[in-house]
Design a protein around this motif. Structure first.
Motif, PDB file in Angstrom:
ATOM      1  N   LYS A  50      61.725  29.874  45.092  1.00 14.58           N
ATOM      2  CA  LYS A  50      60.650  30.261  46.001  1.00 14.58           C
ATOM      3  C   LYS A  50      59.381  29.464  45.699  1.00 14.58           C
ATOM      4  O   LYS A  50      59.296  28.733  44.721  1.00 14.58           O
ATOM      5  CB  LYS A  50      60.368  31.754  45.861  1.00 14.58           C
ATOM      6  N   SER A  51      58.383  29.652  46.547  1.00 12.97           N
ATOM      7  CA  SER A  51      57.127  28.941  46.412  1.00 12.97           C
ATOM      8  C   SER A  51      56.504  29.166  45.038  1.00 12.97           C
ATOM      9  O   SER A  51      56.399  30.292  44.587  1.00 12.97           O
ATOM     10  CB  SER A  51      56.136  29.400  47.474  1.00 12.97           C
ATOM     11  N   PRO A 104      61.325  36.567  43.888  1.00 19.33           N
ATOM     12  CA  PRO A 104      61.690  37.963  43.652  1.00 19.33           C
ATOM     13  C   PRO A 104      61.859  38.301  42.174  1.00 19.33           C
ATOM     14  O   PRO A 104      61.866  39.474  41.808  1.00 19.33           O
ATOM     15  CB  PRO A 104      63.010  38.125  44.410  1.00 19.33           C
ATOM     16  N   GLU A 105      61.982  37.306  41.320  1.00 22.77           N
ATOM     17  CA  GLU A 105      62.042  37.557  39.876  1.00 22.77           C
ATOM     18  C   GLU A 105      60.659  37.888  39.328  1.00 22.77           C
ATOM     19  O   GLU A 105      60.540  38.531  38.293  1.00 22.77           O
ATOM     20  CB  GLU A 105      62.592  36.320  39.141  1.00 22.77           C
ATOM     21  N   LEU A 106      59.619  37.442  40.022  1.00 23.69           N
ATOM     22  CA  LEU A 106      58.247  37.600  39.547  1.00 23.69           C
ATOM     23  C   LEU A 106      57.477  38.671  40.308  1.00 23.69           C
ATOM     24  O   LEU A 106      56.568  39.290  39.756  1.00 23.69           O
ATOM     25  CB  LEU A 106      57.521  36.248  39.671  1.00 23.69           C
ATOM     26  N   PHE A 107      57.828  38.919  41.572  1.00 27.76           N
ATOM     27  CA  PHE A 107      57.087  39.864  42.411  1.00 27.76           C
ATOM     28  C   PHE A 107      58.004  40.954  42.931  1.00 27.76           C
ATOM     29  O   PHE A 107      59.166  40.704  43.237  1.00 27.76           O
ATOM     30  CB  PHE A 107      56.438  39.141  43.592  1.00 27.76           C
ATOM     31  N   ILE A 115      52.386  44.275  47.120  1.00 35.32           N
ATOM     32  CA  ILE A 115      53.366  43.516  46.346  1.00 35.32           C
ATOM     33  C   ILE A 115      52.696  43.224  45.007  1.00 35.32           C
ATOM     34  O   ILE A 115      51.535  42.825  44.968  1.00 35.32           O
ATOM     35  CB  ILE A 115      53.747  42.188  47.043  1.00 35.32           C
ATOM     36  N   VAL A 116      53.430  43.405  43.896  1.00 31.93           N
ATOM     37  CA  VAL A 116      52.829  43.280  42.574  1.00 31.93           C
ATOM     38  C   VAL A 116      53.575  42.247  41.741  1.00 31.93           C
ATOM     39  O   VAL A 116      54.797  42.151  41.788  1.00 31.93           O
ATOM     40  CB  VAL A 116      52.859  44.650  41.855  1.00 31.93           C
ATOM     41  N   ASN A 117      52.810  41.500  40.955  1.00 31.89           N
ATOM     42  CA  ASN A 117      53.376  40.593  39.960  1.00 31.89           C
ATOM     43  C   ASN A 117      53.859  41.457  38.796  1.00 31.89           C
ATOM     44  O   ASN A 117      53.070  42.164  38.171  1.00 31.89           O
ATOM     45  CB  ASN A 117      52.298  39.613  39.500  1.00 31.89           C
ATOM     46  N   VAL A 118      55.156  41.427  38.498  1.00 37.11           N
ATOM     47  CA  VAL A 118      55.710  42.319  37.474  1.00 37.11           C
ATOM     48  C   VAL A 118      55.146  42.028  36.083  1.00 37.11           C
ATOM     49  O   VAL A 118      55.101  42.918  35.233  1.00 37.11           O
ATOM     50  CB  VAL A 118      57.257  42.277  37.436  1.00 37.11           C
ATOM     51  N   ASN A 119      54.688  40.812  35.848  1.00 39.30           N
ATOM     52  CA  ASN A 119      54.099  40.473  34.551  1.00 39.30           C
ATOM     53  C   ASN A 119      52.700  41.067  34.383  1.00 39.30           C
ATOM     54  O   ASN A 119      52.147  41.041  33.286  1.00 39.30           O
ATOM     55  CB  ASN A 119      54.045  38.964  34.353  1.00 39.30           C
ATOM     56  N   ARG A 120      52.115  41.555  35.464  1.00 37.28           N
ATOM     57  CA  ARG A 120      50.764  42.144  35.415  1.00 37.28           C
ATOM     58  C   ARG A 120      50.793  43.668  35.363  1.00 37.28           C
ATOM     59  O   ARG A 120      49.747  44.302  35.345  1.00 37.28           O
ATOM     60  CB  ARG A 120      49.938  41.704  36.625  1.00 37.28           C
ATOM     61  N   ILE A 121      51.984  44.266  35.344  1.00 37.23           N
ATOM     62  CA  ILE A 121      52.080  45.725  35.287  1.00 37.23           C
ATOM     63  C   ILE A 121      51.931  46.176  33.831  1.00 37.23           C
ATOM     64  O   ILE A 121      52.675  45.718  32.956  1.00 37.23           O
ATOM     65  CB  ILE A 121      53.429  46.223  35.856  1.00 37.23           C
ATOM     66  N   ARG A 122      50.958  47.063  33.592  1.00 35.18           N
ATOM     67  CA  ARG A 122      50.753  47.608  32.240  1.00 35.18           C
ATOM     68  C   ARG A 122      51.593  48.854  32.026  1.00 35.18           C
ATOM     69  O   ARG A 122      52.220  49.025  31.000  1.00 35.18           O
ATOM     70  CB  ARG A 122      49.283  47.907  31.985  1.00 35.18           C
ATOM     71  N   GLU A 123      51.589  49.764  33.022  1.00 37.14           N
ATOM     72  CA  GLU A 123      52.379  50.984  32.883  1.00 37.14           C
ATOM     73  C   GLU A 123      52.708  51.592  34.236  1.00 37.14           C
ATOM     74  O   GLU A 123      52.049  51.314  35.233  1.00 37.14           O
ATOM     75  CB  GLU A 123      51.673  52.008  31.996  1.00 37.14           C
ATOM     76  N   LEU A 124      53.751  52.402  34.214  1.00 35.79           N
ATOM     77  CA  LEU A 124      54.182  53.156  35.388  1.00 35.79           C
ATOM     78  C   LEU A 124      54.096  54.633  35.034  1.00 35.79           C
ATOM     79  O   LEU A 124      54.647  55.065  34.027  1.00 35.79           O
ATOM     80  CB  LEU A 124      55.628  52.824  35.760  1.00 35.79           C
ATOM     81  N   VAL A 147      60.108  54.887  49.033  1.00 32.76           N
ATOM     82  CA  VAL A 147      60.969  53.904  49.691  1.00 32.76           C
ATOM     83  C   VAL A 147      61.156  52.666  48.812  1.00 32.76           C
ATOM     84  O   VAL A 147      62.247  52.110  48.727  1.00 32.76           O
ATOM     85  CB  VAL A 147      60.380  53.505  51.067  1.00 32.76           C
ATOM     86  N   PHE A 148      60.090  52.247  48.129  1.00 36.78           N
ATOM     87  CA  PHE A 148      60.134  51.026  47.338  1.00 36.78           C
ATOM     88  C   PHE A 148      60.260  51.276  45.838  1.00 36.78           C
ATOM     89  O   PHE A 148      60.388  50.320  45.073  1.00 36.78           O
ATOM     90  CB  PHE A 148      58.885  50.178  47.609  1.00 36.78           C
ATOM     91  N   SER A 149      60.222  52.521  45.398  1.00 37.54           N
ATOM     92  CA  SER A 149      60.207  52.795  43.959  1.00 37.54           C
ATOM     93  C   SER A 149      61.500  52.374  43.268  1.00 37.54           C
ATOM     94  O   SER A 149      61.486  52.053  42.082  1.00 37.54           O
ATOM     95  CB  SER A 149      59.910  54.268  43.681  1.00 37.54           C
ATOM     96  N   ASP A 150      62.618  52.336  44.001  1.00 38.88           N
ATOM     97  CA  ASP A 150      63.859  51.892  43.368  1.00 38.88           C
ATOM     98  C   ASP A 150      63.794  50.420  42.973  1.00 38.88           C
ATOM     99  O   ASP A 150      64.509  49.989  42.073  1.00 38.88           O
ATOM    100  CB  ASP A 150      65.052  52.139  44.300  1.00 38.88           C
ATOM    101  N   ARG A 151      62.916  49.659  43.584  1.00 34.47           N
ATOM    102  CA  ARG A 151      62.758  48.244  43.226  1.00 34.47           C
ATOM    103  C   ARG A 151      62.090  48.078  41.867  1.00 34.47           C
ATOM    104  O   ARG A 151      62.156  47.020  41.263  1.00 34.47           O
ATOM    105  CB  ARG A 151      61.949  47.503  44.292  1.00 34.47           C
TER     106      ARG A 151
END
Length: 157
Positions: A50-51, A104-107, A115-124, A147-151
């Protein structure tokens, strides 16, 4: 010949040789091809990547953003806001198109408007009815809808 214009049909028997299934190639031939196939597959995957950067035109200038610099993407009608550090850039793009442009590996899309960058998530933090509060490293709090939480399972694993 009959006078009605019909012609007699002549049946002929043909000998059709029986066809057997081709013999499978020897295993050593397949083993010899395996490295070549893996190399071709890796090359095809690299083309599909991807881009890695996003081009944004703002205030008469063109800004090049690396995709991994983007913290999160927010929907704003027919536009998206790209949050990069303390800055925000507006881009005329739909969320659906933006989601397909990003790796999709990063976002991960967590909401119809985020849409979130997974490397920028501190906690859920679990919320009601299968929703989550997503807290980013900069302190931003976003809601992940059911709807999107399973991702979000992929970044957790």
């Amino acid at each position: 010949m009959p006078s009605t214009g019909e012609y007699p049909l002549r049946l002929v028997d043909f000998d059709v040789p029986e066809q057997s299934a081709p013999a499978p190639p020897p295993q050593h031939d397949l083993d010899a091809l395996r490295p070549l196939l893996e190399e071709v597959l890796a090359e095809l995957k690299s083309f599909k990547r991807k881009s890695e950067r996003v081009v944004v035109r703002t205030n008469g200038k063109v800004v090049f953003l690396r995709a991994d610099e983007i913290t999160w993407v927010e929907a704003a009608g027919n536009y998206v806001n790209l949050h990069v550090g303390s800055e925000s850039h507006v881009l005329r793009e739909s969320m659906k198109n933006m989601e397909t442009r990003l790796d999709p590996e990063l976002f991960v899309r967590i909401h119809r408007s985020a849409i979130v960058n997974v490397n920028r998530i501190r906690e859920l933090q679990p919320w009601f009815h299968g929703e989550y509060v997503v807290i980013l490293h900069d302190g931003t709090r976003l809601m992940a809808s059911r709807v999107f939480s399973d991702r979000l399972d992929k970044p957790i694993a």
